[in-house]
Design a protein around this motif. Structure first.
Motif, short mmCIF file in Angstrom:
data_model
loop_
_atom_site.label_atom_id
_atom_site.label_comp_id
_atom_site.label_asym_id
_atom_site.label_seq_id
_atom_site.Cartn_x
_atom_site.Cartn_y
_atom_site.Cartn_z
N GLY A 247 -5.13 -4.06 0.43
CA GLY A 247 -5.31 -2.51 0.69
C GLY A 247 -5.08 -1.84 -0.78
O GLY A 247 -5.72 -0.68 -0.59
N LEU A 248 -4.58 -2.24 -1.85
CA LEU A 248 -4.79 -1.26 -3.06
C LEU A 248 -6.30 -1.08 -3.12
O LEU A 248 -6.22 0.41 -4.22
N HIS A 249 -7.31 -2.36 -3.45
CA HIS A 249 -8.88 -1.43 -3.45
C HIS A 249 -9.67 -1.04 -2.04
O HIS A 249 -10.45 -2.39 -2.06
N VAL B 273 0.60 -1.42 0.42
CA VAL B 273 0.17 0.44 0.05
C VAL B 273 0.95 1.33 0.09
O VAL B 273 0.72 2.20 -1.31
N ARG B 274 1.61 1.25 0.82
CA ARG B 274 2.50 2.48 0.98
C ARG B 274 3.78 2.68 -0.47
O ARG B 274 3.90 3.93 -0.47
N PRO B 275 4.10 1.99 -0.90
CA PRO B 275 5.10 1.84 -1.88
C PRO B 275 4.39 2.11 -3.30
O PRO B 275 4.05 2.93 -4.01
N LEU B 276 2.32 1.99 -3.02
CA LEU B 276 1.86 2.19 -4.44
C LEU B 276 1.38 3.82 -4.11
O LEU B 276 1.50 3.90 -4.37
N ARG B 277 1.23 4.12 -2.63
CA ARG B 277 0.38 5.26 -2.45
C ARG B 277 1.85 6.65 -3.62
O ARG B 277 2.13 7.23 -3.53
#
Length: 365
Positions: free
Chosen positions: A215-217, A100-104
């Motif tokens: 958590g990505l969606h 989640v944090r890397p995608l953020r």
């Protein structure tokens, strides 16, 4: 999953490891517009997935831009809780650090992104995915709520249509698919599915079926919301904001209505006279309402079989007890109490049709 800076000019592609992801890259290529591809490397992927990434790079003559988790955060998590803590306390913490944090960080540079979500991927969390939405979880380039558009062009496309397209276009496919893996994530959290199982059942199989998002969606999971019940107690919905209040459900003489003392007695017994199947439910929960007819039919079929069928209303003041003692994670939760064992076995599937439930019982009694 594909993320776009401008849906009409240049695509920044967020590439995972499944069929939908390479299908979207192929769609982007066919448009003739330039695109970049980035992916999350959690450090826990299968070797086949890394080889798949390499094949995609060569096929499309691109370089995938990998997003890695923060090494300090990963080190702190592993040192404090071990490599496999998610088997004990859930996958959310590990996914938050590794995915989640890397995608953020990646999405902060975009105005919109495209995902490969399909409604039929997960009835529990994706059944109502819209084609276009404001991203409820992440921020875009301008910052703040509403700053990122989320486009799900495959929302209404069925899985078989995706596979027909991939075979027609002769594009790279993750070899794990041929080994029974349909939905592919990190190696410790993904396993092949059995014939007849839903594709998301291979992900985080030890957890509740209604929360199978990393958590990505996260916005797909509808959170608890107070709903008044018939007794005037505060009740909470896990997984449904759209349930319609009803006085009660599963109303048939073939289903025994259990009170808390009866359930506690089931938990204490190590040698029961007969096995029990018990649904933990809330009458206002739309998922409970949706399975009512199949559960009633199952109870009718089991009359005289030696298996007792029961129901326990686990919302309101009984919710804390059910979460602590009965593995309640969402409504409905279905438990099988074997004849010669004290601990109940939780039904792991999202499929609640009569045939699936009957197969579960036959495998255990």
């Amino acid at each position: 999953m594909i993320a776009t800076i401008n849906l009409l000019e240049i695509c920044n592609s967020f590439f995972s490891s499944g069929a939908e992801d390479v299908a979207l890259i192929e769609y982007a290529r066919l448009t003739g517009r330039p695109f970049r591809v980035f992916s999350l490397d959690t450090g826990r992927l299968n070797p086949e997935t890394y080889r798949f990434f390499d094949a995609v790079e060569k096929h499309y003559d691109i370089r995938i831009e990998y997003m890695f988790p923060d090494s300090v955060e990963v080190q702190a998590l592993v040192r404090s809780k071990g490599l496999f803590s998610f088997y004990e306390d859930g996958h959310q913490e590990c996914c938050r650090v590794r995915k989640v944090r890397p995608l953020r960080r990646a999405l902060k540079g975009l105005r919109a992104w495209i995902t490969g979500q399909r409604k039929d991927q997960s009835p529990g969390t994706r059944a109502h995915v819209p084609v276009v939405q404001v991203d409820p979880s992440f921020e875009g380039m301008d910052g703040g709520a509403g700053s990122l558009v989320k486009w799900n062009p495959l929302a209404n496309v069925e899985g078989q249509e995706i596979w027909n397209f991939l075979h027609t276009m002769n594009v790279p496919i993750n070899s794990l698919h041929s080994q029974g893996y349909i939905s592919i994530g990190c190696e410790p959290c993904t396993r092949p599915v059995l014939p007849g199982q839903h594709e998301r059942e291979g992900r985080w199989w030890w957890e509740d079926a209604k929360a199978k998002e990393c958590g990505l969606h996260k916005g797909n999971i509808q959170h608890e919301s107070p709903v008044p019940n018939g007794n005037g107690n505060g009740a909470s919905s896990i997984g449904s904001l759209n349930g319609t209040a009803r006085e009660d459900i599963f109303g048939t003489s073939d289903i025994v209505s259990l009170r808390r003392p009866g359930v506690e007695n089931l938990l204490r017994l190590e040698n029961r006279k007969e096995p029990w199947l018990v649904v933990l439910y809330a009458p206002w929960c739309r998922f409970c309402q949706a399975m009512e007819s199949s559960y009633v039919e199952l109870a009718r079929k089991l009359v005289g079989s030696g298996v007792k069928v029961g129901k326990f209303r686990a919302d309101g003041e009984q919710k804390a007890f059910a979460e602590r003692e009965l593995q309640l994670g969402s409504f409905p939760t279905i438990l099988f109490f074997p004849k010669h064992a004290s601990k109940p076995i939780k039904y792991p599937s999202e499929k609640r049709d009569v045939e699936s439930l009957f197969a579960f019982i036959n495998a255990l009694r």
